[in-house]
Design an enzyme around this catalytic site. Sequence first.
Site, PDB file in Angstrom:
ATOM      1  N   CYS A 166      38.589  35.710  28.303  1.00  0.00           N
ATOM      2  CA  CYS A 166      37.622  35.666  27.213  1.00  0.00           C
ATOM      3  C   CYS A 166      36.973  34.290  27.127  1.00  0.00           C
ATOM      4  O   CYS A 166      37.630  33.268  27.249  1.00  0.00           O
ATOM      5  CB  CYS A 166      38.213  35.992  25.852  1.00  0.00           C
ATOM      6  N   ARG A 170      35.124  34.115  32.672  1.00  0.00           N
ATOM      7  CA  ARG A 170      36.416  34.233  31.985  1.00  0.00           C
ATOM      8  C   ARG A 170      36.720  35.663  31.552  1.00  0.00           C
ATOM      9  O   ARG A 170      37.823  35.963  31.089  1.00  0.00           O
ATOM     10  CB  ARG A 170      36.439  33.337  30.751  1.00  0.00           C
ATOM     11  N   TRP A 190      37.692  39.796  28.053  1.00  0.00           N
ATOM     12  CA  TRP A 190      38.582  40.406  29.030  1.00  0.00           C
ATOM     13  C   TRP A 190      39.585  41.213  28.192  1.00  0.00           C
ATOM     14  O   TRP A 190      40.371  40.647  27.437  1.00  0.00           O
ATOM     15  CB  TRP A 190      39.306  39.339  29.855  1.00  0.00           C
ATOM     16  N   ASN A 220      40.364  34.774  21.572  1.00  0.00           N
ATOM     17  CA  ASN A 220      40.922  34.791  22.922  1.00  0.00           C
ATOM     18  C   ASN A 220      42.430  34.703  22.778  1.00  0.00           C
ATOM     19  O   ASN A 220      42.923  33.809  22.093  1.00  0.00           O
ATOM     20  CB  ASN A 220      40.379  33.594  23.718  1.00  0.00           C
ATOM     21  N   GLY A 221      43.170  35.624  23.400  1.00  0.00           N
ATOM     22  CA  GLY A 221      44.628  35.578  23.309  1.00  0.00           C
ATOM     23  C   GLY A 221      45.173  36.907  22.834  1.00  0.00           C
ATOM     24  O   GLY A 221      44.477  37.921  22.861  1.00  0.00           O
ATOM     25  N   GLU A 262      47.483  34.244  51.046  1.00  0.00           N
ATOM     26  CA  GLU A 262      46.222  33.887  50.398  1.00  0.00           C
ATOM     27  C   GLU A 262      45.065  34.736  50.965  1.00  0.00           C
ATOM     28  O   GLU A 262      44.207  35.211  50.213  1.00  0.00           O
ATOM     29  CB  GLU A 262      45.967  32.383  50.584  1.00  0.00           C
ATOM     30  N   LYS A 283      42.833  37.311  48.656  1.00  0.00           N
ATOM     31  CA  LYS A 283      41.368  37.236  48.570  1.00  0.00           C
ATOM     32  C   LYS A 283      40.761  38.608  48.865  1.00  0.00           C
ATOM     33  O   LYS A 283      39.840  39.041  48.186  1.00  0.00           O
ATOM     34  CB  LYS A 283      40.790  36.216  49.569  1.00  0.00           C
ATOM     35  N   GLU A 320      41.367  41.068  45.906  1.00  0.00           N
ATOM     36  CA  GLU A 320      40.620  40.835  44.665  1.00  0.00           C
ATOM     37  C   GLU A 320      39.118  40.970  44.845  1.00  0.00           C
ATOM     38  O   GLU A 320      38.416  41.318  43.899  1.00  0.00           O
ATOM     39  CB  GLU A 320      41.006  39.518  43.987  1.00  0.00           C
ATOM     40  N   HIS A 330      61.203  44.073  60.263  1.00  0.00           N
ATOM     41  CA  HIS A 330      62.189  44.518  59.266  1.00  0.00           C
ATOM     42  C   HIS A 330      61.597  45.557  58.321  1.00  0.00           C
ATOM     43  O   HIS A 330      62.156  45.815  57.256  1.00  0.00           O
ATOM     44  CB  HIS A 330      62.721  43.309  58.489  1.00  0.00           C
ATOM     45  N   LYS A 357      38.960  34.689  35.214  1.00  0.00           N
ATOM     46  CA  LYS A 357      39.256  33.436  35.894  1.00  0.00           C
ATOM     47  C   LYS A 357      40.516  32.774  35.356  1.00  0.00           C
ATOM     48  O   LYS A 357      41.346  32.289  36.100  1.00  0.00           O
ATOM     49  CB  LYS A 357      38.052  32.509  35.722  1.00  0.00           C
TER      50      LYS A 357
HETATM   51  O1  M6R Z   1      44.099  28.508  36.813  1.00  0.00           O
HETATM   52  P1  M6R Z   1      45.295  28.788  37.679  1.00  0.00           P
HETATM   53  O2  M6R Z   1      45.274  28.037  38.959  1.00  0.00           O
HETATM   54  O3  M6R Z   1      46.597  28.597  36.928  1.00  0.00           O
HETATM   55  O4  M6R Z   1      45.207  30.331  38.015  1.00  0.00           O
HETATM   56  C1  M6R Z   1      46.237  30.969  38.706  1.00  0.00           C
HETATM   57  C2  M6R Z   1      45.805  32.327  39.211  1.00  0.00           C
HETATM   58  O5  M6R Z   1      45.448  33.154  38.136  1.00  0.00           O
HETATM   59  C3  M6R Z   1      44.617  32.233  40.172  1.00  0.00           C
HETATM   60  O6  M6R Z   1      44.917  31.409  41.249  1.00  0.00           O
HETATM   61  C4  M6R Z   1      44.226  33.629  40.697  1.00  0.00           C
HETATM   62  O7  M6R Z   1      45.257  34.144  41.478  1.00  0.00           O
HETATM   63  C5  M6R Z   1      42.911  33.563  41.491  1.00  0.00           C
HETATM   64  N1  M6R Z   1      41.990  34.524  40.958  1.00  0.00           N
HETATM   65  C6  M6R Z   1      43.055  33.899  42.922  1.00  0.00           C
HETATM   66  O8  M6R Z   1      41.850  33.841  43.594  1.00  0.00           O
END
Ligand code: M6R
Length: 616
Positions: free
Chosen positions: A2, A27, A75, A101-102, A485, A489, A492, A508, A611
């Site tokens: 948010c 956000r 969000w 937000n929260g 990683e 990517k 997402e 395994h 984000k």
């Molecule tokens: O702001 P942060 O680095 O704490 O966020 C952690 C994760 O939410 C963040 O890295 C998330 O996994 C990304 N969207 C990945 O691309």
Amino acid sequence: MCGIVGYVGNKQALTVVVDGLRRLEYRGYDSAGVAVVQDHKLEVRKKAGKLVNLETLLGTDPLPNSTTGIGHTRWATHGIPNDANAHPHTDVSNEIAVIHNGIIENFSELRAELQLAGVKLSSDTDTEVVAHLLNFEYPKSNNDLAESMRKVVRRLRGAFTLVAVHAQQPDVVVGARRNSPLVVGRGVGENFLASDVSAFISHTKNAIELGQDQVVELRHDKITITDFDGKPAVTKEYVVDWDAKAAEKGGFDLFMLKEIFEQPKAVAETLVGRLGEDGKLILEEMTLSIGQIANIEKIVFVACGTAFHSGMIGKYAMERWTRIPCEVELASEFRYRDPILNNRTLVVAISQSGETMDTLMAIRHAKSQGAKVLAICNTQGATIPRESDAVLYTRGGPEIAVASTKAFLTQVVAVELLSLYFAELRLDKPTAEIKQVMNELANISHQIDVVLDTTDAVNELAKKYVNAQSVLFIGRHVGFPVALEGALKLKELAYMHAEGFAAGELKHGPIALIEDGIPVVVIVPSLREEKELHEKVVSNIQEVRARGAKTILIVEEGDDSILDFADHIIRIPQTSSLLQPLVATVPLQVFSCALATLKGHDVDQPRNLAKSVTVE
Ligand code: M6R
């Protein structure tokens, strides 16, 4: 999660607020809404979906001119993303509007209490209760919105940033903060409130960190900050060290692409002034004393998502260079398993935003157990660095695309700098490898630039696999977190099934996933540096090829030993093993971005994500 904006001043509030929401949309983008106050009347417009839907609504149903307004981009947590659940929420008199937000954890009992008092709620959200509670408190608080807010927030449990306006106080915006972010922007004849500074950076660079459990009353010429009991609060004012341009696309179609191409600069900035000419490291913000560093018996890296992957690389680097035992743990798991911590434990919390609730709760738990906490963070003045004993800032600049790119690379640099720094203090003399890594770091941004030259080839490769059902990523040692990683990517952004594995684990179980034509991306260790590991990975490549996989090999320049086992090769520059993630990750970022673009997805704002994850 948010985005929140509040404005009081001399400009059209709606323009300022909508512009701020555009910058905060990363956000959350399930709905957007605004409220303005004019002639002692409150007007609200809100709409499910992205900000553009709200803008369309404002075109057909405009708001009156006003110099006081609030806005929200959501969000969703409580209640589906529809118009009714969009913020702002209003009270029964339609004089108070609230954005949030929260999560208000005791909202069910508050809802029940309100329903008993005859209030008809019009949404499924936890937020709406606050509007009604403010309405009850307002007359009992001398018609003072800030005082009403203080009374209401004392009754709330959970995490919240709340911002409210009242029709009868047309020149006031009130905010409250517990656990979720809220920053004040101090202007001239105008003041701002926002989830982060990007919302008001084009108007002012003067910001005030709002602390935990504080309430702010904003007028065009006055900012009053108190604690929840009304006592004046101690606050910290600072000047934001980047400008509005840094949060724009700068000629790229996508923020993600811009941020991928900014990585050489982001990494260089993170290193500036830290590699001393005498081969010694300078970490000026390091407030842990030499004694405290010498005292460390165990290090635990805690983080989420992409930051967790950089923590994995931190563990490899720290153990190899300092021999301090390390663990790396998902922040969301950490405190619930009652980890063994004491005053000889250092918890390293990694977070781009510095606001991730799981990570914040993990460090609070660590501190309560006597551990020291060091934050690696990209956001000046965020809650996580503020609550840590020491901080090492990455200097990536604002990262707007929801998928992390430059945050990851700068975090890897930071964990490695930290490991080298500890090694310098704890070892009699640096090993040859440490010396070599220090030298290479000075040139690493150039190496990242070089690997960006593979972008066109990677884009072409993406076209071949746009219809793949599944993509696997494998690697060993630091290639394993890179594989994770790469898979994250792809999930997402391209919404494709993707998994990252330690290559040795394949046999395994996961090898059962291999079928004819499945693409397997392999991060191949350096033949020069890691001969044994290299051999093992070559065996893993053969195993998947024997079962029909198409192999996409990420291989360093000069290694021709794998040519016979590759369906596709992406070359990366030669580096020390522990620096390889800084170049090997880049083509994987480009690959996901390209696949998502080909599939027509919104790359910067993938579905269901936000984000900054400020709820647990
Ligand atoms: O702001 P942060 O680095 O704490 O966020 C952690 C994760 O939410 C963040 O890295 C998330 O996994 C990304 N969207 C990945 O691309």
